[in-house]
Design an enzyme around this catalytic site. Sequence first.
Site, PDB file in Angstrom:
ATOM      1  N   HIS A   1     -14.030  18.860 -49.160  1.00 54.20           N
ATOM      2  CA  HIS A   1     -12.938  18.732 -48.183  1.00 54.20           C
ATOM      3  C   HIS A   1     -11.727  19.447 -48.784  1.00 54.20           C
ATOM      4  O   HIS A   1     -11.174  19.004 -49.794  1.00 54.20           O
ATOM      5  CB  HIS A   1     -12.660  17.243 -47.964  1.00 54.20           C
ATOM      6  CG  HIS A   1     -11.520  16.939 -47.052  1.00 54.20           C
ATOM      7  ND1 HIS A   1     -11.666  16.814 -45.682  1.00 54.20           N
ATOM      8  CD2 HIS A   1     -10.203  16.722 -47.296  1.00 54.20           C
ATOM      9  CE1 HIS A   1     -10.490  16.528 -45.137  1.00 54.20           C
ATOM     10  NE2 HIS A   1      -9.576  16.477 -46.097  1.00 54.20           N
TER      11      HIS A   1
ATOM     12  N   ASP B   1      -9.927   9.778 -43.806  1.00 50.18           N
ATOM     13  CA  ASP B   1      -9.308  10.526 -44.905  1.00 50.18           C
ATOM     14  C   ASP B   1      -7.980   9.883 -45.280  1.00 50.18           C
ATOM     15  O   ASP B   1      -7.064   9.798 -44.458  1.00 50.18           O
ATOM     16  CB  ASP B   1      -9.093  11.976 -44.430  1.00 50.18           C
ATOM     17  CG  ASP B   1      -8.442  12.861 -45.481  1.00 50.18           C
ATOM     18  OD1 ASP B   1      -8.377  12.466 -46.659  1.00 50.18           O
ATOM     19  OD2 ASP B   1      -8.002  13.970 -45.101  1.00 50.18           O
ATOM     20  N   GLY B   2      -7.909   9.474 -46.549  1.00 53.58           N
ATOM     21  CA  GLY B   2      -6.663   8.924 -47.063  1.00 53.58           C
ATOM     22  C   GLY B   2      -6.842   7.525 -47.614  1.00 53.58           C
ATOM     23  O   GLY B   2      -7.122   6.586 -46.857  1.00 53.58           O
ATOM     24  N   GLY B   3      -6.733   7.406 -48.928  1.00 47.13           N
ATOM     25  CA  GLY B   3      -6.820   6.087 -49.558  1.00 47.13           C
ATOM     26  C   GLY B   3      -8.193   5.448 -49.501  1.00 47.13           C
ATOM     27  O   GLY B   3      -8.314   4.227 -49.637  1.00 47.13           O
TER      28      GLY B   3
ATOM     29  N   MET C   1      -2.357  23.059 -46.536  1.00 42.91           N
ATOM     30  CA  MET C   1      -1.048  22.617 -46.017  1.00 42.91           C
ATOM     31  C   MET C   1      -0.090  23.794 -45.991  1.00 42.91           C
ATOM     32  O   MET C   1      -0.115  24.633 -46.890  1.00 42.91           O
ATOM     33  CB  MET C   1      -0.461  21.532 -46.916  1.00 42.91           C
ATOM     34  CG  MET C   1      -1.373  20.332 -47.092  1.00 42.91           C
ATOM     35  SD  MET C   1      -0.565  19.047 -48.040  1.00 42.91           S
ATOM     36  CE  MET C   1      -1.952  17.945 -48.327  1.00 42.91           C
TER      37      MET C   1
ATOM     38  N   ASP D   1      -8.008  20.682 -48.549  1.00 41.92           N
ATOM     39  CA  ASP D   1      -6.761  20.353 -47.853  1.00 41.92           C
ATOM     40  C   ASP D   1      -5.808  21.541 -47.838  1.00 41.92           C
ATOM     41  O   ASP D   1      -5.208  21.880 -48.858  1.00 41.92           O
ATOM     42  CB  ASP D   1      -6.092  19.156 -48.534  1.00 41.92           C
ATOM     43  CG  ASP D   1      -6.819  17.853 -48.243  1.00 41.92           C
ATOM     44  OD1 ASP D   1      -7.013  17.544 -47.050  1.00 41.92           O
ATOM     45  OD2 ASP D   1      -7.205  17.162 -49.200  1.00 41.92           O
TER      46      ASP D   1
ATOM     47  N   GLY E   1      -3.445  10.107 -52.942  1.00 39.89           N
ATOM     48  CA  GLY E   1      -3.047   8.920 -53.685  1.00 39.89           C
ATOM     49  C   GLY E   1      -2.216   7.909 -52.918  1.00 39.89           C
ATOM     50  O   GLY E   1      -1.576   7.049 -53.522  1.00 39.89           O
TER      51      GLY E   1
ATOM     52  N   MET F   1      -7.024  10.058 -39.560  1.00 36.96           N
ATOM     53  CA  MET F   1      -6.260   9.958 -40.812  1.00 36.96           C
ATOM     54  C   MET F   1      -5.926   8.501 -41.100  1.00 36.96           C
ATOM     55  O   MET F   1      -5.455   7.784 -40.223  1.00 36.96           O
ATOM     56  CB  MET F   1      -4.965  10.768 -40.717  1.00 36.96           C
ATOM     57  CG  MET F   1      -5.136  12.273 -40.753  1.00 36.96           C
ATOM     58  SD  MET F   1      -6.029  12.888 -42.189  1.00 36.96           S
ATOM     59  CE  MET F   1      -4.899  12.449 -43.521  1.00 36.96           C
TER      60      MET F   1
ATOM     61  N   HIS G   1      -9.397  21.166 -44.044  1.00 34.77           N
ATOM     62  CA  HIS G   1      -8.559  20.246 -43.266  1.00 34.77           C
ATOM     63  C   HIS G   1      -7.219  20.946 -43.097  1.00 34.77           C
ATOM     64  O   HIS G   1      -6.413  21.003 -44.021  1.00 34.77           O
ATOM     65  CB  HIS G   1      -8.434  18.920 -44.041  1.00 34.77           C
ATOM     66  CG  HIS G   1      -7.519  17.930 -43.398  1.00 34.77           C
ATOM     67  ND1 HIS G   1      -7.055  16.809 -44.054  1.00 34.77           N
ATOM     68  CD2 HIS G   1      -6.968  17.877 -42.147  1.00 34.77           C
ATOM     69  CE1 HIS G   1      -6.259  16.129 -43.247  1.00 34.77           C
ATOM     70  NE2 HIS G   1      -6.184  16.755 -42.095  1.00 34.77           N
TER      71      HIS G   1
ATOM     72  N   MET H   1      -3.787  21.252 -42.230  1.00 34.94           N
ATOM     73  CA  MET H   1      -2.535  20.562 -41.927  1.00 34.94           C
ATOM     74  C   MET H   1      -1.458  21.636 -41.773  1.00 34.94           C
ATOM     75  O   MET H   1      -0.605  21.854 -42.645  1.00 34.94           O
ATOM     76  CB  MET H   1      -2.217  19.577 -43.058  1.00 34.94           C
ATOM     77  CG  MET H   1      -3.148  18.367 -43.030  1.00 34.94           C
ATOM     78  SD  MET H   1      -3.150  17.429 -44.552  1.00 34.94           S
ATOM     79  CE  MET H   1      -4.390  18.309 -45.480  1.00 34.94           C
TER      80      MET H   1
ATOM     81  N   PHE I   1      -0.102  14.128 -48.768  1.00 36.60           N
ATOM     82  CA  PHE I   1      -0.239  13.831 -50.190  1.00 36.60           C
ATOM     83  C   PHE I   1      -1.478  12.983 -50.462  1.00 36.60           C
ATOM     84  O   PHE I   1      -1.836  12.140 -49.628  1.00 36.60           O
ATOM     85  CB  PHE I   1       1.001  13.077 -50.701  1.00 36.60           C
ATOM     86  CG  PHE I   1       2.261  13.879 -50.512  1.00 36.60           C
ATOM     87  CD1 PHE I   1       2.670  14.789 -51.484  1.00 36.60           C
ATOM     88  CD2 PHE I   1       3.004  13.761 -49.348  1.00 36.60           C
ATOM     89  CE1 PHE I   1       3.812  15.558 -51.296  1.00 36.60           C
ATOM     90  CE2 PHE I   1       4.149  14.526 -49.146  1.00 36.60           C
ATOM     91  CZ  PHE I   1       4.555  15.427 -50.126  1.00 36.60           C
TER      92      PHE I   1
ATOM     93  N   SER J   1     -12.007  15.176 -51.842  1.00 31.58           N
ATOM     94  CA  SER J   1     -10.847  16.050 -51.663  1.00 31.58           C
ATOM     95  C   SER J   1     -10.375  16.444 -53.050  1.00 31.58           C
ATOM     96  O   SER J   1     -10.148  15.592 -53.907  1.00 31.58           O
ATOM     97  CB  SER J   1      -9.747  15.287 -50.926  1.00 31.58           C
ATOM     98  OG  SER J   1      -8.489  15.832 -51.271  1.00 31.58           O
TER      99      SER J   1
END
Length: 225
Positions: free
Chosen positions: A36, A175-177, A40, A38, A149, A141, A70, A72, A147, A11
């Site tokens: 990927h 996706d995420g962390g 938003m 993102d 990080g 998710m 993605h 959002m 966001f 991402s």
Amino acid sequence: MSCLKPMIGPSILNADLAQLCDESQRLLDFGADYLHLDVMDGHFVPNLTFGHPVVKCLRNKIPKAFFETHMMVSNPEQWIEPMAEAKVDQYTFHVEPVQDVPEICRKIKEAGMKVGLAIKPGTSVDVVKDYLDFADLVLIMTVEPGFGGQKFMADMMPKVAWLRENYPDLNIEVDGGVGPSTIDQCSKAGANWIVSGTAVIKAEDPKSVISSLKKSVQTAIDLKN
Ligand code: DX5
Ligand code: ZN
């Protein structure tokens, strides 16, 4: 024998967006399988990134790579045509704000893109169950969208494991962390599409991070076969 493939998609949200093209190309050169992107809208999530005009410019510079957007956004239907024109390969949208999920899936396919169904941490996996015939991938998710990080939510792994148990050939994305310290939980649960932002972008050696993520997924696939 499963035909799943490990796919690593960085991402670029936390990259230097003024260098979007160079950063994206660099990640592809380092072994990324897809990008990927993102998107938003400042409404579905409390943050704003970029939309189809930027994706289209990026596509002009990077003609061949697989682009996943993605989405959002509160009204995913609105951006199907513009994203198809920007030559996006896969349109992954959140089911939460959508009334008629099969209809959106149909329109995405008609526009020539693959379909991804995304759910937020608070959404039960049951919600997507009825729509799997229309989808190419489900995105679970592992942070609240909005966001980069953030801290990986390990308690999302039962959703991944349930999907993998019941749908051995489904592409499941997390996706995420996600990074070297959390990837094994994802691969063991059965995810094979891996989004990784900060862990790749901020790494001293992004190439080795990408290859270690891939190796973890491949090992888990091989163990199940
Ligand atoms: C969050 C985005 C993610 C995020 C991933 O809303 O959907 O794609 O940028 O970044 P990391 O890996 O840093 O959590
Ligand atoms: Zn994302």
